[in-house]
Design an enzyme around this catalytic site. Structure first.
Site, PDB file in Angstrom:
ATOM      1  N   HIS A   1       8.678  -8.133  21.491  1.00 31.54           N
ATOM      2  CA  HIS A   1       9.968  -7.449  21.432  1.00 31.54           C
ATOM      3  C   HIS A   1      10.957  -7.936  22.500  1.00 31.54           C
ATOM      4  O   HIS A   1      10.579  -8.285  23.608  1.00 31.54           O
ATOM      5  CB  HIS A   1       9.762  -5.940  21.596  1.00 31.54           C
ATOM      6  CG  HIS A   1       9.152  -5.578  22.915  1.00 31.54           C
ATOM      7  ND1 HIS A   1       9.901  -5.300  24.031  1.00 31.54           N
ATOM      8  CD2 HIS A   1       7.862  -5.494  23.299  1.00 31.54           C
ATOM      9  CE1 HIS A   1       9.112  -5.034  25.048  1.00 31.54           C
ATOM     10  NE2 HIS A   1       7.859  -5.160  24.626  1.00 31.54           N
TER      11      HIS A   1
ATOM     12  N   HIS B   1      11.595 -25.429  21.668  1.00 28.98           N
ATOM     13  CA  HIS B   1      10.422 -25.661  20.815  1.00 28.98           C
ATOM     14  C   HIS B   1       9.269 -24.828  21.363  1.00 28.98           C
ATOM     15  O   HIS B   1       8.864 -25.006  22.504  1.00 28.98           O
ATOM     16  CB  HIS B   1      10.059 -27.143  20.831  1.00 28.98           C
ATOM     17  CG  HIS B   1       8.945 -27.487  19.903  1.00 28.98           C
ATOM     18  ND1 HIS B   1       8.978 -28.606  19.123  1.00 28.98           N
ATOM     19  CD2 HIS B   1       7.764 -26.888  19.624  1.00 28.98           C
ATOM     20  CE1 HIS B   1       7.862 -28.668  18.405  1.00 28.98           C
ATOM     21  NE2 HIS B   1       7.120 -27.627  18.704  1.00 28.98           N
TER      22      HIS B   1
END
Length: 186
Positions: free
Chosen positions: A58, A67
């Site tokens: 979250h 990446h």
């Protein structure tokens, strides 16, 4: 017609086997590979790759062009800057800030904030070098030189990577030396 601009659309590719919360915010050009989880409140900016099995908890914010490699776990309320590379199987605990242009080596465990333009690796993650200082080659050379050189026995091909194996000046391992000693004694 000289000033004709063609709009470029970047689509998001999200695997069917991944879960992306409806409350997550995704930029353009995002690739989310197989079996990933992106939880509520997370924001992934443009042109990011989230590879297989990554878990983004979250309220994580990921900067553009970053990446995230396979198997990475990013704890809640974490901030990752632009142009970052998070290596295979790395773990980042909650409430960490990782600066822009940072590389994190495979299997790293991040337990404290990382400044921009750094390379970190290890468990816990430690600074390898600063990208901007230009000491990259020197630091990498020190790491390679500090690694133990692999030696193989000239008789049986055992390497010095095995525990309790030593070599004489002729390149013969202690096991072969002992076997030779036993043969002579008999």
């Amino acid at each position: 017609s000289k000033n004709l601009r063609i709009p470029i659309l970047f689509i998001n590719l999200i695997s069917k086997s991944s879960f992306v919360s409806p409350y997550a915010i995704l930029g353009d050009g995002i690739l989310i590979n197989n079996n990933c989880i992106v939880n509520a409140g997370s924001k992934i900016n443009n042109n990011c790759i989230i590879n297989s099995g990554a878990i983004i908890e979250h309220d994580v914010k990921i900067g553009k062009n970053s990446h995230i490699c396979p198997g990475v776990i990013i704890g809640g309320n974490t901030l990752i800057g632009q142009n970052c590379f998070i290596g295979l199987g790395s773990n980042i605990i909650d409430k960490i800030k990782i600066g822009s242009n940072t590389t994190l080596g495979s299997g790293s465990l991040v337990i404290k904030n990382i400044e921009s333009n750094q390379v970190f690796a290890g468990s816990p993650a430690k600074k390898i070098y600063n990208i901007l200082n230009g000491n990259k080659k020197k630091k990498c050379l020190e790491i390679v030189q500090s690694a133990k050189k692999v030696i193989f026995c000239k008789k049986c091909t055992i390497s010095n990577q095995r525990p309790r194996i030593s070599f004489n000046s002729k390149g013969i391992c202690s096991a072969c030396q002992f076997a030779e000693y036993k043969r002579k004694k008999i």
